[in-house]
Motif scaffolding. Structure first.
Motif, PDB file in Angstrom:
ATOM      1  N   LYS A  81      -6.683 -21.400   2.608  1.00 22.61           N
ATOM      2  CA  LYS A  81      -7.463 -21.006   1.440  1.00 22.61           C
ATOM      3  C   LYS A  81      -8.919 -21.464   1.546  1.00 22.61           C
ATOM      4  N   ILE A  99     -10.010  -9.021  -7.422  1.00 26.64           N
ATOM      5  CA  ILE A  99      -8.730  -9.324  -8.059  1.00 26.64           C
ATOM      6  C   ILE A  99      -8.045  -8.040  -8.532  1.00 26.64           C
ATOM      7  N   SER A 112      -6.958  -5.784  -5.628  1.00 28.03           N
ATOM      8  CA  SER A 112      -5.789  -6.338  -4.950  1.00 28.03           C
ATOM      9  C   SER A 112      -4.514  -6.086  -5.753  1.00 28.03           C
ATOM     10  N   LYS A 158      -3.419 -10.517  -0.709  1.00 30.49           N
ATOM     11  CA  LYS A 158      -2.893 -10.926  -2.004  1.00 30.49           C
ATOM     12  C   LYS A 158      -4.023 -11.251  -2.979  1.00 30.49           C
ATOM     13  N   VAL A 159      -3.619 -11.389  -4.252  1.00 26.65           N
ATOM     14  CA  VAL A 159      -4.609 -11.565  -5.313  1.00 26.65           C
ATOM     15  C   VAL A 159      -5.407 -12.858  -5.136  1.00 26.65           C
ATOM     16  N   VAL A 160      -4.722 -13.968  -4.876  1.00 23.96           N
ATOM     17  CA  VAL A 160      -5.421 -15.255  -4.754  1.00 23.96           C
ATOM     18  C   VAL A 160      -6.379 -15.248  -3.569  1.00 23.96           C
ATOM     19  N   ASP A 161      -5.918 -14.723  -2.440  1.00 21.83           N
ATOM     20  CA  ASP A 161      -6.787 -14.656  -1.259  1.00 21.83           C
ATOM     21  C   ASP A 161      -7.991 -13.756  -1.517  1.00 21.83           C
ATOM     22  N   ALA A 176      -9.400 -13.184  -4.434  1.00 22.38           N
ATOM     23  CA  ALA A 176     -10.315 -13.898  -5.325  1.00 22.38           C
ATOM     24  C   ALA A 176     -11.127 -14.935  -4.554  1.00 22.38           C
ATOM     25  N   LEU A 177     -10.483 -15.651  -3.643  1.00 20.61           N
ATOM     26  CA  LEU A 177     -11.186 -16.649  -2.830  1.00 20.61           C
ATOM     27  C   LEU A 177     -12.193 -15.993  -1.890  1.00 20.61           C
TER      28      LEU A 177
END
Length: 228
Positions: A3, A53, A56, A122-125, A127-128
């Motif tokens: 991350k 976000i 994704s 994915k969503v978290v990746d 966003a990062l």
């Protein structure tokens, strides 16, 4: 990639402006001062994170044939929200940035990350990734703004540093030639001190680097091209 690596790559290794050469127009146009550069960078980062976000989340719903128009609709929605917030709470910054706020819709950094990363991760990746790219963009614009404002106006964040005495600012730094000069110097700096990553991406030219080399047993790639 972990991350933290996703976030950090956008700051230097894959800086959207200094390495990927994206978003050059708003970079040169809005970096005449540190406040404008920082404000433009933050607006772009907010849109980039939010659009990454949403895209994704919807990547399995959006048909491939209309994915680009769908991305633009999503991006334009967030740009509208950002512009309305600027008009309400930061009218002076909104007036300074002017047309370049709505032009975030067609900023190739946002559309490029939506196509290359958010639609495949994915969503978290995602966003990062938006956070890292946004930080890299904001940092670049702020540094350019600081340099151009210091030499061109004698101020830093609108606070006078010099220029009231015998030393006169070099106003060319606030103009287009000064923007290109500072931009080129920053690119040279990044390439000189952080260019090692490019050594791992050497490209082979000629037949040895061609994807069709296995089928070219007796005839060279150039000869095949001539026959075609």
């Amino acid at each position: 990639m972990n991350k933290l690596g996703i976030v950090l790559k956008g700051i230097i290794k894959e800086n959207p402006v200094l390495v990927l050469m994206l978003g050059t127009c708003p970079t040169l146009a809005t970096s005449t001062s540190a406040i404008n550069g920082f404000g433009m960078g933050m607006c772009t980062m907010v849109v980039l994170i939010c659009s990454n976000i949403v895209i994704s989340i919807l990547k399995n719903v959006i048909p491939d044939t209309v994915r680009i128009p769908c991305y633009i609709v999503v991006i334009s929605g967030f740009v509208t929200v950002v512009q309305m917030l600027l008009q309400a709470y930061l009218p002076s910054l909104n007036q300074s940035l002017g047309l370049y706020i709505p032009l975030i819709v067609v900023n190739c950094i946002i559309l490029g990350r939506a196509e290359m990363f958010a639609s495949k991760n994915k969503v978290v990746d995602s966003a990062l990734d938006g956070l890292g790219m946004g930080l890299g963009f904001t940092l670049t614009l702020t540094v350019m703004g600081l340099i151009r404002e210091f030499f061109g106006s004698g101020t830093l964040f609108d606070f006078a540093v010099y220029g009231t005495g015998s030393i006169s600012p070099m106003t060319i730094f606030t103009l287009a030639p000064g923007g290109f000069f500072v931009f080129a110097c920053l690119i040279a700096f990044v390439n000189y001190f952080f260019g090692d990553a490019k050594k791992n991406k050497k490209k082979e030219f000629g037949c040895s680097g061609c994807s069709m080399v296995d089928s070219c047993s007796q005839v060279s790639c150039e000869e095949q091209g001539d026959k075609a």
